[in-house]
Design a protein around this motif. Structure first.
Motif, PDB file in Angstrom:
ATOM      1  N   LYS A 109       0.969  -0.890  -0.025  1.00 30.08           N
ATOM      2  CA  LYS A 109       0.001  -0.084   0.029  1.00 30.08           C
ATOM      3  C   LYS A 109       0.665   1.264   0.181  1.00 30.08           C
ATOM      4  O   LYS A 109       1.260   1.755   0.934  1.00 30.08           O
ATOM      5  CB  LYS A 109      -0.980  -0.250   1.074  1.00 30.08           C
ATOM      6  CG  LYS A 109      -1.945  -1.245   1.188  1.00 30.08           C
ATOM      7  CD  LYS A 109      -2.706  -1.075   2.478  1.00 30.08           C
ATOM      8  CE  LYS A 109      -3.718  -2.475   2.562  1.00 30.08           C
ATOM      9  NZ  LYS A 109      -4.512  -2.486   1.396  1.00 30.08           N
ATOM     10  N   LYS A 110       1.098   1.797  -1.033  1.00 29.07           N
ATOM     11  CA  LYS A 110       2.090   2.905  -1.393  1.00 29.07           C
ATOM     12  C   LYS A 110       1.798   4.313  -0.665  1.00 29.07           C
ATOM     13  O   LYS A 110       2.627   4.919  -0.523  1.00 29.07           O
ATOM     14  CB  LYS A 110       2.377   2.890  -2.864  1.00 29.07           C
ATOM     15  CG  LYS A 110       3.025   1.810  -3.437  1.00 29.07           C
ATOM     16  CD  LYS A 110       4.390   1.157  -2.746  1.00 29.07           C
ATOM     17  CE  LYS A 110       4.810  -0.129  -3.659  1.00 29.07           C
ATOM     18  NZ  LYS A 110       6.094  -0.597  -2.652  1.00 29.07           N
ATOM     19  N   ASN A 111       0.277   4.303  -0.720  1.00 35.63           N
ATOM     20  CA  ASN A 111      -0.090   5.491  -0.136  1.00 35.63           C
ATOM     21  C   ASN A 111      -0.227   5.615   1.486  1.00 35.63           C
ATOM     22  O   ASN A 111      -0.413   6.743   2.086  1.00 35.63           O
ATOM     23  CB  ASN A 111      -1.633   5.778  -0.506  1.00 35.63           C
ATOM     24  CG  ASN A 111      -2.614   4.595  -0.140  1.00 35.63           C
ATOM     25  OD1 ASN A 111      -2.213   3.436  -0.085  1.00 35.63           O
ATOM     26  ND2 ASN A 111      -3.688   5.125   0.318  1.00 35.63           N
ATOM     27  N   VAL A 112       0.275   4.322   2.038  1.00 34.91           N
ATOM     28  CA  VAL A 112       0.067   4.304   3.600  1.00 34.91           C
ATOM     29  C   VAL A 112       1.409   4.739   4.094  1.00 34.91           C
ATOM     30  O   VAL A 112       2.532   4.560   3.895  1.00 34.91           O
ATOM     31  CB  VAL A 112      -0.109   3.045   3.916  1.00 34.91           C
ATOM     32  CG1 VAL A 112       0.041   2.820   5.525  1.00 34.91           C
ATOM     33  CG2 VAL A 112      -1.578   2.441   3.613  1.00 34.91           C
ATOM     34  N   VAL A 113       1.362   5.657   5.141  1.00 36.08           N
ATOM     35  CA  VAL A 113       2.490   6.194   5.641  1.00 36.08           C
ATOM     36  C   VAL A 113       2.662   5.813   7.176  1.00 36.08           C
ATOM     37  O   VAL A 113       3.532   5.998   7.746  1.00 36.08           O
ATOM     38  CB  VAL A 113       2.628   7.824   5.801  1.00 36.08           C
ATOM     39  CG1 VAL A 113       2.553   8.408   4.366  1.00 36.08           C
ATOM     40  CG2 VAL A 113       1.410   8.516   6.404  1.00 36.08           C
ATOM     41  N   ASN A 140      -9.349   8.356   6.632  1.00 34.37           N
ATOM     42  CA  ASN A 140      -8.146   9.027   6.183  1.00 34.37           C
ATOM     43  C   ASN A 140      -8.496  10.162   5.396  1.00 34.37           C
ATOM     44  O   ASN A 140      -9.634  10.469   5.277  1.00 34.37           O
ATOM     45  CB  ASN A 140      -7.407   8.000   5.080  1.00 34.37           C
ATOM     46  CG  ASN A 140      -6.590   6.908   5.830  1.00 34.37           C
ATOM     47  OD1 ASN A 140      -5.914   7.066   7.072  1.00 34.37           O
ATOM     48  ND2 ASN A 140      -6.777   5.704   5.344  1.00 34.37           N
ATOM     49  N   ASN A 141      -7.419  11.108   5.478  1.00 37.20           N
ATOM     50  CA  ASN A 141      -7.689  12.507   4.743  1.00 37.20           C
ATOM     51  C   ASN A 141      -8.625  13.391   5.493  1.00 37.20           C
ATOM     52  O   ASN A 141      -9.318  14.045   4.838  1.00 37.20           O
ATOM     53  CB  ASN A 141      -7.948  12.074   3.374  1.00 37.20           C
ATOM     54  CG  ASN A 141      -6.764  11.301   2.461  1.00 37.20           C
ATOM     55  OD1 ASN A 141      -5.710  11.736   2.716  1.00 37.20           O
ATOM     56  ND2 ASN A 141      -7.374  10.468   1.735  1.00 37.20           N
ATOM     57  N   GLY A 189      -0.186  11.489   4.583  1.00 33.37           N
ATOM     58  CA  GLY A 189      -0.699  10.302   3.589  1.00 33.37           C
ATOM     59  C   GLY A 189      -1.647   9.532   4.720  1.00 33.37           C
ATOM     60  O   GLY A 189      -2.146  10.324   5.716  1.00 33.37           O
ATOM     61  N   SER A 190      -1.668   8.461   4.390  1.00 37.12           N
ATOM     62  CA  SER A 190      -2.968   7.461   4.993  1.00 37.12           C
ATOM     63  C   SER A 190      -2.523   6.539   5.852  1.00 37.12           C
ATOM     64  O   SER A 190      -1.317   6.318   5.827  1.00 37.12           O
ATOM     65  CB  SER A 190      -3.603   6.722   3.977  1.00 37.12           C
ATOM     66  OG  SER A 190      -4.234   7.304   2.982  1.00 37.12           O
ATOM     67  N   TYR A 192      -3.329   2.674   7.996  1.00 39.53           N
ATOM     68  CA  TYR A 192      -3.866   1.441   7.912  1.00 39.53           C
ATOM     69  C   TYR A 192      -3.789   0.574   8.974  1.00 39.53           C
ATOM     70  O   TYR A 192      -2.670   0.572   9.772  1.00 39.53           O
ATOM     71  CB  TYR A 192      -3.029   0.655   6.933  1.00 39.53           C
ATOM     72  CG  TYR A 192      -3.524  -0.634   6.595  1.00 39.53           C
ATOM     73  CD1 TYR A 192      -4.758  -0.598   5.705  1.00 39.53           C
ATOM     74  CD2 TYR A 192      -3.419  -1.872   7.025  1.00 39.53           C
ATOM     75  CE1 TYR A 192      -5.494  -2.005   5.431  1.00 39.53           C
ATOM     76  CE2 TYR A 192      -3.911  -3.228   6.698  1.00 39.53           C
ATOM     77  CZ  TYR A 192      -5.012  -3.027   5.867  1.00 39.53           C
ATOM     78  OH  TYR A 192      -5.614  -4.165   5.722  1.00 39.53           O
TER      79      TYR A 192
END
Length: 277
Positions: A109-113, A140-141, A189-190, A192
């Motif tokens: 999950k590349k958008n997860v920080v 998120n966001n 970012g998101s 998880y």
């Protein structure tokens, strides 16, 4: 993908053996452990050094003087080499798959920080007592998310690259340091939620976070939220004006009181259910 385990240590050598052994048992092996000692007494430092002796994955640093937890945790990240980082308190422990579960999420999950999990509260011998039930996937966001009430807790891991794009942990903080970290990273970012127990949180009389006065911790958390409001350029929330200057913790928590209400929590639950991963 290397994982940096970050350990801010201060006179906790009596319990550190459990933390050390839990790292030895990790199913994911590409990790390092950065220990920053905040001027513990000599016997405590020697005890930790004795435990990690001969294991090159452990790197031990010392603050020249006692600086506090905010400064020490910030230093841990500065010294880390891993792409992914996660704090483990020296008197706690993690489950064998903790690092592997986190790394897998970041790879997929590349958008997860930031990732986080459930944890078990344990007694002084790390025997499980009860689970932390409030952990859940957040929306998120959401600029109005302040982890109030707390949903993000141990085991937390984050992308170091994202952290380095923030202003970093406030080194002056003596509590609410983790909250400061989470809210700054989530600006980028998101998050998880890993719906498993990955962390063992030890309850004992000498625990730093447990021994601090509730009032002091509440004050620090309120200041972190206030700074987050300012950083996000939020001037009003739920039709209430955000004050220009921080005056009292209760004033800040009053702004967020609506987030504890059942109707709001139901709304967020529905929105979270339909958000894409």
């Amino acid at each position: 993908m290397k994982f940096s385990v970050l350990i801010a240590h201060y006179n906790n050598a009596d319990y550190f053996k459990d933390c050390y052994e839990s790292l030895q048992q990790q199913t994911y092996t590409d990790w390092e452990a950065i220990i920053v000692d905040d001027c513990s007494n000599q016997a405590e430092k020697e005890a930790v050094r004795s435990i990690i002796e001969g294991d090159s994955r452990f790197i031990f640093f010392e603050n020249e003087s006692n600086q506090g937890v905010g400064y020490t945790k910030r230093k841990c990240i500065e010294l880390a080499n891993g792409e992914i980082c996660g704090f483990v308190d020296p008197d706690d422990a993690i489950f064998p798959t903790a690092i592997e579960k986190s790394i897998t999420t970041f790879q997929n999950k590349k958008n997860v920080v930031l990732t986080y999990s459930r944890f078990l509260a344990c007694d002084e011998n790390l025997t499980p007592l009860y689970p932390f039930k409030s952990a859940k996937q957040i929306l998120n966001n959401d600029p109005y998310f302040f982890n109030f009430p707390v949903q993000i807790a141990h085991f937390v891991a984050f992308r170091r690259e994202a952290y380095l794009r923030t202003e970093g942990i406030d080194p002056s903080l003596t509590s609410a340091v983790d909250q400061d970290l989470y809210l700054k990273i989530l600006d980028l970012g998101s998050a998880y939620f890993i719906n498993e127990n990955l962390y063992k949180y030890r309850l004992h009389p000498n625990g730093v976070s447990q021994a601090k006065s509730k009032g002091k911790a509440k004050d620090s958390f309120a200041k972190v939220i206030f700074n987050t409001l300012k950083r996000r350029n939020i001037t009003s929330i739920n039709k209430k004006t955000v004050p220009e200057n921080f005056q009292s913790p209760q004033e800040i928590f009053n702004l967020l009181d609506y987030q504890t209400k059942r109707i709001y929590r139901l709304k967020i639950k529905i929105l979270t259910f339909f958000q894409s991963e």
